[in-house]
Design an enzyme around this catalytic site. Sequence first.
Site, PDB file in Angstrom:
ATOM      1  N   SER A 193       0.864  -1.190   0.000  1.00  0.00           N
ATOM      2  CA  SER A 193       0.000   0.000   0.000  1.00  0.00           C
ATOM      3  C   SER A 193       0.895   1.232   0.000  1.00  0.00           C
ATOM      4  O   SER A 193       2.081   1.144   0.357  1.00  0.00           O
ATOM      5  CB  SER A 193      -0.843  -0.011   1.284  1.00  0.00           C
ATOM      6  OG  SER A 193      -1.526   1.207   1.454  1.00  0.00           O
ATOM      7  N   TYR A 213      -1.719  -0.829  10.588  1.00  0.00           N
ATOM      8  CA  TYR A 213      -1.909  -1.146   9.165  1.00  0.00           C
ATOM      9  C   TYR A 213      -0.621  -0.853   8.402  1.00  0.00           C
ATOM     10  O   TYR A 213      -0.153  -1.674   7.603  1.00  0.00           O
ATOM     11  CB  TYR A 213      -3.076  -0.331   8.596  1.00  0.00           C
ATOM     12  CG  TYR A 213      -3.354  -0.596   7.129  1.00  0.00           C
ATOM     13  CD1 TYR A 213      -3.899  -1.819   6.721  1.00  0.00           C
ATOM     14  CD2 TYR A 213      -3.076   0.365   6.157  1.00  0.00           C
ATOM     15  CE1 TYR A 213      -4.149  -2.066   5.370  1.00  0.00           C
ATOM     16  CE2 TYR A 213      -3.332   0.122   4.816  1.00  0.00           C
ATOM     17  CZ  TYR A 213      -3.866  -1.095   4.425  1.00  0.00           C
ATOM     18  OH  TYR A 213      -4.118  -1.338   3.091  1.00  0.00           O
TER      19      TYR A 213
HETATM   20  N1  NAP Z   1      -8.523  -0.218  -1.722  1.00  0.00           N
HETATM   21  C1  NAP Z   1      -7.459   0.489  -1.424  1.00  0.00           C
HETATM   22  O1  NAP Z   1      -7.492   1.734  -1.432  1.00  0.00           O
HETATM   23  C2  NAP Z   1      -6.168  -0.194  -1.080  1.00  0.00           C
HETATM   24  C3  NAP Z   1      -5.004   0.578  -1.027  1.00  0.00           C
HETATM   25  C4  NAP Z   1      -3.805  -0.041  -0.700  1.00  0.00           C
HETATM   26  C5  NAP Z   1      -3.779  -1.402  -0.464  1.00  0.00           C
HETATM   27  N2  NAP Z   1      -4.930  -2.133  -0.508  1.00  0.00           N
HETATM   28  C6  NAP Z   1      -4.850  -3.567  -0.234  1.00  0.00           C
HETATM   29  O2  NAP Z   1      -5.509  -4.277  -1.243  1.00  0.00           O
HETATM   30  C7  NAP Z   1      -5.897  -5.548  -0.747  1.00  0.00           C
HETATM   31  C8  NAP Z   1      -7.325  -5.841  -1.175  1.00  0.00           C
HETATM   32  O3  NAP Z   1      -8.192  -4.956  -0.475  1.00  0.00           O
HETATM   33  P1  NAP Z   1      -9.451  -4.256  -1.165  1.00  0.00           P
HETATM   34  O4  NAP Z   1      -9.183  -2.811  -1.217  1.00  0.00           O
HETATM   35  O5  NAP Z   1      -9.846  -4.975  -2.389  1.00  0.00           O
HETATM   36  O6  NAP Z   1     -10.550  -4.468   0.008  1.00  0.00           O
HETATM   37  P2  NAP Z   1     -11.853  -5.384   0.082  1.00  0.00           P
HETATM   38  O7  NAP Z   1     -12.793  -5.050  -1.013  1.00  0.00           O
HETATM   39  O8  NAP Z   1     -12.326  -5.252   1.490  1.00  0.00           O
HETATM   40  O9  NAP Z   1     -11.285  -6.834  -0.173  1.00  0.00           O
HETATM   41  C9  NAP Z   1     -10.538  -7.513   0.784  1.00  0.00           C
HETATM   42  C10 NAP Z   1     -10.490  -8.964   0.413  1.00  0.00           C
HETATM   43  O10 NAP Z   1      -9.701  -9.653   1.398  1.00  0.00           O
HETATM   44  C11 NAP Z   1     -10.410 -10.795   1.780  1.00  0.00           C
HETATM   45  N3  NAP Z   1     -10.090 -11.231   3.137  1.00  0.00           N
HETATM   46  C12 NAP Z   1     -10.130 -10.513   4.286  1.00  0.00           C
HETATM   47  N4  NAP Z   1      -9.814 -11.303   5.331  1.00  0.00           N
HETATM   48  C13 NAP Z   1      -9.563 -12.543   4.806  1.00  0.00           C
HETATM   49  C14 NAP Z   1      -9.207 -13.797   5.358  1.00  0.00           C
HETATM   50  N5  NAP Z   1      -9.024 -13.966   6.688  1.00  0.00           N
HETATM   51  N6  NAP Z   1      -9.049 -14.852   4.526  1.00  0.00           N
HETATM   52  C15 NAP Z   1      -9.243 -14.704   3.192  1.00  0.00           C
HETATM   53  N7  NAP Z   1      -9.576 -13.555   2.612  1.00  0.00           N
HETATM   54  C16 NAP Z   1      -9.745 -12.492   3.420  1.00  0.00           C
HETATM   55  C17 NAP Z   1     -11.877 -10.447   1.641  1.00  0.00           C
HETATM   56  O11 NAP Z   1     -12.622 -11.633   1.418  1.00  0.00           O
HETATM   57  P3  NAP Z   1     -13.610 -12.351   2.489  1.00  0.00           P
HETATM   58  O12 NAP Z   1     -14.109 -11.271   3.408  1.00  0.00           O
HETATM   59  O13 NAP Z   1     -14.667 -12.951   1.615  1.00  0.00           O
HETATM   60  O14 NAP Z   1     -12.756 -13.382   3.159  1.00  0.00           O
HETATM   61  C18 NAP Z   1     -11.862  -9.607   0.379  1.00  0.00           C
HETATM   62  O15 NAP Z   1     -11.962 -10.427  -0.756  1.00  0.00           O
HETATM   63  C19 NAP Z   1      -5.660  -5.502   0.758  1.00  0.00           C
HETATM   64  O16 NAP Z   1      -4.465  -6.169   1.071  1.00  0.00           O
HETATM   65  C20 NAP Z   1      -5.544  -4.017   1.042  1.00  0.00           C
HETATM   66  O17 NAP Z   1      -4.778  -3.754   2.199  1.00  0.00           O
HETATM   67  C21 NAP Z   1      -6.109  -1.565  -0.839  1.00  0.00           C
END
Ligand code: NAP
Length: 248
Positions: A143, A156
């Site tokens: 991130s 985080y």
């Molecule tokens: N969106 C942003 O602005 C942003 C920026 C920087 C980095 N990121 C990173 O991008 C990644 C994806 O996040 P996102 O933004 O797409 O958020 P999101 O829509 O909340 O997706 C998160 C995903 O992680 C899964 N997850 C959470 N806990 C889990 C577990 N114990 N086992 C398996 N899967 C799990 C969730 O699936 P289930 O709940 O179905 O298990 C969901 O598919 C993360 O690592 C986040 O830190 C996002």
Amino acid sequence: MSDNIAGKVVVITGASSGLGEAAARHLSAEGAAVVLGARRAERIEALARDLAGSGGKALAVETDVTRREQVKRLVDAAVETYGRVDVMLNNAGLMPLSPLERLKVDEWDRMIDVNIKGVLYGIAAALPHMQRQRSGHIINVSSVAGHKVRAGGSVYSATKHAVRALSEGLRQEVKPYNIRTTVISPGVVLSELPNTASDPEVAANLRKMYGDLGISADSFARAVAFAIGQPEDVDVNEILFRPTRQEF
Ligand SMILES: NC(=O)c1ccc[n+]([C@@H]2O[C@H](COP(=O)([O-])OP(=O)(O)OC[C@H]3O[C@@H](n4cnc5c(N)ncnc54)[C@H](OP(=O)(O)O)[C@@H]3O)[C@@H](O)[C@H]2O)c1
């Protein structure tokens, strides 16, 4: 179709929403077989059906990345079904931000378990197959918070700094096996991530920030496709991207 994506077997954790789902859709459209892991089985099963309906190859395996044996089962399922694993996308993560003084220790534990240990379990599950194949690609999701620390985001940020440290060590160690490594650090990208904040004040601020700044999750999918799509002798190690209007 991009070069060097079609026909690859790509395992994606956190494929049930946001960035992981967008990557699955994009890579499937480019001809990759995608193996989808997340806890919400009904979501990844519906996504797999959707992709298969468009002519893609997709498999859903209910997976909690905090359970090492489940992550191993996810990757082993890819190898059993499609014969190999070309890419491991360690994407699952959560971001329940709060100031340290609120002592949300259970949330600190969960971030460490999912954002760090989940990535390690993904590496542990994929590496033996990739070493045997003498090829593969491990992509970890950090991130902007893996580069910068802001008040309220210490834990985080710590987990995302850890992902970068692990990725750099991994990069050096897997060279002899012809394995590529990429760490992708997104800025504010529209997804369900803000919903993981339990603190009402933090959640409201995040929703406003995402509403003001967020860019489409396909931005992430394109970054993933760029890294995978390079010729095998090109190893894209780091990608950091933000919305154009994001200052921090
Ligand atoms: N969106 C942003 O602005 C942003 C920026 C920087 C980095 N990121 C990173 O991008 C990644 C994806 O996040 P996102 O933004 O797409 O958020 P999101 O829509 O909340 O997706 C998160 C995903 O992680 C899964 N997850 C959470 N806990 C889990 C577990 N114990 N086992 C398996 N899967 C799990 C969730 O699936 P289930 O709940 O179905 O298990 C969901 O598919 C993360 O690592 C986040 O830190 C996002």
